[in-house]
Design an enzyme around this catalytic site. Structure first.
Site, PDB file in Angstrom:
ATOM      1  N   ARG A 171     -43.324  28.500 -33.542  1.00  0.00           N
ATOM      2  CA  ARG A 171     -43.955  27.946 -34.300  1.00  0.00           C
ATOM      3  C   ARG A 171     -45.442  28.547 -34.534  1.00  0.00           C
ATOM      4  O   ARG A 171     -46.372  28.251 -35.336  1.00  0.00           O
ATOM      5  CB  ARG A 171     -44.335  26.464 -33.475  1.00  0.00           C
ATOM      6  CG  ARG A 171     -42.957  25.740 -33.343  1.00  0.00           C
ATOM      7  CD  ARG A 171     -42.417  25.250 -34.848  1.00  0.00           C
ATOM      8  NE  ARG A 171     -41.287  24.487 -34.652  1.00  0.00           N
ATOM      9  CZ  ARG A 171     -40.865  23.793 -35.549  1.00  0.00           C
ATOM     10  NH1 ARG A 171     -41.256  24.051 -36.838  1.00  0.00           N
ATOM     11  NH2 ARG A 171     -39.739  22.942 -35.374  1.00  0.00           N
ATOM     12  N   ASP A 172     -46.051  29.231 -33.645  1.00  0.00           N
ATOM     13  CA  ASP A 172     -47.218  29.794 -33.615  1.00  0.00           C
ATOM     14  C   ASP A 172     -47.455  31.126 -34.349  1.00  0.00           C
ATOM     15  O   ASP A 172     -46.988  32.022 -33.975  1.00  0.00           O
ATOM     16  CB  ASP A 172     -47.927  29.911 -32.124  1.00  0.00           C
ATOM     17  CG  ASP A 172     -49.154  30.569 -31.981  1.00  0.00           C
ATOM     18  OD1 ASP A 172     -49.958  30.594 -32.997  1.00  0.00           O
ATOM     19  OD2 ASP A 172     -49.729  30.766 -30.895  1.00  0.00           O
ATOM     20  N   MET A 173     -47.875  31.168 -35.524  1.00  0.00           N
ATOM     21  CA  MET A 173     -48.023  32.298 -36.239  1.00  0.00           C
ATOM     22  C   MET A 173     -49.365  32.995 -36.277  1.00  0.00           C
ATOM     23  O   MET A 173     -49.624  33.895 -36.896  1.00  0.00           O
ATOM     24  CB  MET A 173     -47.943  31.846 -37.767  1.00  0.00           C
ATOM     25  CG  MET A 173     -46.284  31.597 -38.299  1.00  0.00           C
ATOM     26  SD  MET A 173     -45.208  33.045 -38.139  1.00  0.00           S
ATOM     27  CE  MET A 173     -44.140  32.512 -37.100  1.00  0.00           C
TER      28      MET A 173
END
EC number: 6.3.5.13
Length: 423
Positions: A334-336
């Site tokens: 989820r963490d880009m």
């Protein structure tokens, strides 16, 4: 119970394939109704189970190990789908066992996600394990890098026979200090290549730990060229041609050779191993090359800073039309924010023709900060791919993509060209 669970799983697998469903669903079903399925099926393999894990390179390395062992006349079971959770292993088994649940294989070579491998080794202890690297990955899933190291250490401790470690990664090499009953082997690099393959600390400005360099390695990558490489094995340097693309794939070839030699044992046919290695094609999405409108189109999977950096370094931008597809689904992470740890300056001269995916605008913003021109942005992967191919004309094409974006791209490409079906 076993016959019922196998038949049920096979029916779900057939129905899932007809509906175009996910490859892991049948495994999830059989895990629920028969939790002992994996352990029971793999327990009696003559050469046991080998686990391949680490942050980067598991899929291609596993594919190489399988083909190397097959060159030695061994029957190998593997989870070819690239679904590296336990349910993915169960789903792959359903495609190989007979209706009684019997598996015709000598050895299993399994790619396993670090966290799920810890669960797997509680079901069945591997005889061999190959641990590739510890690099900052999708931190929203597994936490900090030291936690990833502890996950790999747990795999090594559960191994009953030989653990193969990357001597150039100080965290991986350091796992040897916590082992007692296991035999430890290493793969490594010639000192002239170490700057090409930085470990996590080096990528963040820390100095390399020189101690790792003195560890003896069974297989050492000595030289890398565009179409061949040199490997030192048993104090002999062997030059072999390669179909694999990307410097990171070549280093993983050293890892695969090290594990395959351990499993095959003293009677291993070295000539057959290198012949097989020279013929290994990239795993799907890992430098895979397709043909679209008479031009090559390469797919390069990117899932963390180190992988994206190595991808950009391995595949020169000049002369290629480039697309970047970034999703942030669970399988992508989820963490880009990790995109800001990648240097995109090598794309500045040619620019990027299309940016797509759920996080298309985030990616485009990141490119702007590195002065990389972006010709077009379209979050819809299907539409973006059509526009990208149409605008590329007679140029070869390359697409850098996160995992679920890669699956979407391959699905669309399968409608217009030959794409390997992995089931």
């Amino acid at each position: 119970m076993s016959s019922f669970s196998v038949l049920t799983g096979k029916l779900v697998r057939s129905a899932s394939k007809l509906r175009g469903g996910g490859s892991a669903l049948p495994g999830l079903v059989v895990e629920k109704i028969d939790p002992d399925f994996i352990r029971r099926t793999l327990a009696d393999l003559p050469l046991g189970v080998a686990v391949v894990s680490g942050t980067n390179g598991k899929t291609t390395t596993t594919k190489m190990v399988v083909e190397l062992l097959e060159s030695q006349g061994l029957k190998v079971f593997t989870n070819r789908t690239g679904s590296n959770f336990t349910r993915g292993v169960a789903a792959a088994l359903l495609g190989e066992v007979d209706w009684r649940g019997r598996l015709d294989a000598d050895v299993a070579v399994l790619e396993l996600d670090e966290a799920h491998a810890v669960h797997f080794v509680k079901l069945i202890q591997p005889r061999y394990s190959l641990l590739l690297n510890v690099l900052r990955d999708q931190l929203d899933r597994f936490g900090e890098i030291d936690k990833t190291t502890r996950l790999l250490e747990a795999i090594a401790k559960a191994t009953t026979g030989t653990v193969v470690l990357n001597r150039e990664d100080p965290r991986v090499a350091g796992i040897a200090g916590s082992l007692d009953k296991q035999e430890v082997r290493y793969f490594g690099l010639h000192e002239s290549l170490r700057s090409t393959f930085p470990n996590d600390d080096e990528m963040r400005g820390s100095s390399a730990e020189a101690a790792a360099a003195v560890l003896p390695a069974d297989v050492v990558l000595e030289r890398v060229a565009e179409t061949d490489a040199d490997f030192r094995v048993d104090n002999t340097v062997v030059t072999t041609g390669l179909k694999l693309r990307g410097v990171y794939n070549i280093f993983n070839a050293a890892a695969a050779l090290a594990l395959a030699r351990v499993i095959a044992g003293p009677q291993a046919n070295s000539e057959a191993l290198f012949t097989a290695l020279s013929n290994v094609e990239p795993a799907f999405g890992r430098g895979e090359s397709l043909v679209v409108n008479g031009q090559p189109l390469e797919l390069v999977l990117v899932k963390n800073p180190s992988g994206f950096r190595l991808g950009l370094k391995s595949f020169a931008a000049h002369g290629y039309s480039t697309m970047i597809a970034i999703n942030d689904n669970y399988a992508d992470g989820r963490d880009m924010s990790w995109l800001w740890d990648v240097d995109f300056e090598t794309l500045a001269e040619n620019g990027v023709d299309m940016v797509t995916g759920v996080r298309a605008y985030d990616m485009a913003l990141r490119l702007k900060y590195d002065d990389v021109p972006v010709a077009a942005i379209d979050p819809d992967i299907t539409d973006a791919l059509k526009k990208f191919i149409a605008s590329s004309g007679s140029s070869p094409m390359r697409i850098f993509c996160t995992y679920t974006a890669m699956l979407a791209v391959r699905r669309e490409l399968s409608k217009i060209t030959t794409v390997e079906v992995v089931s």
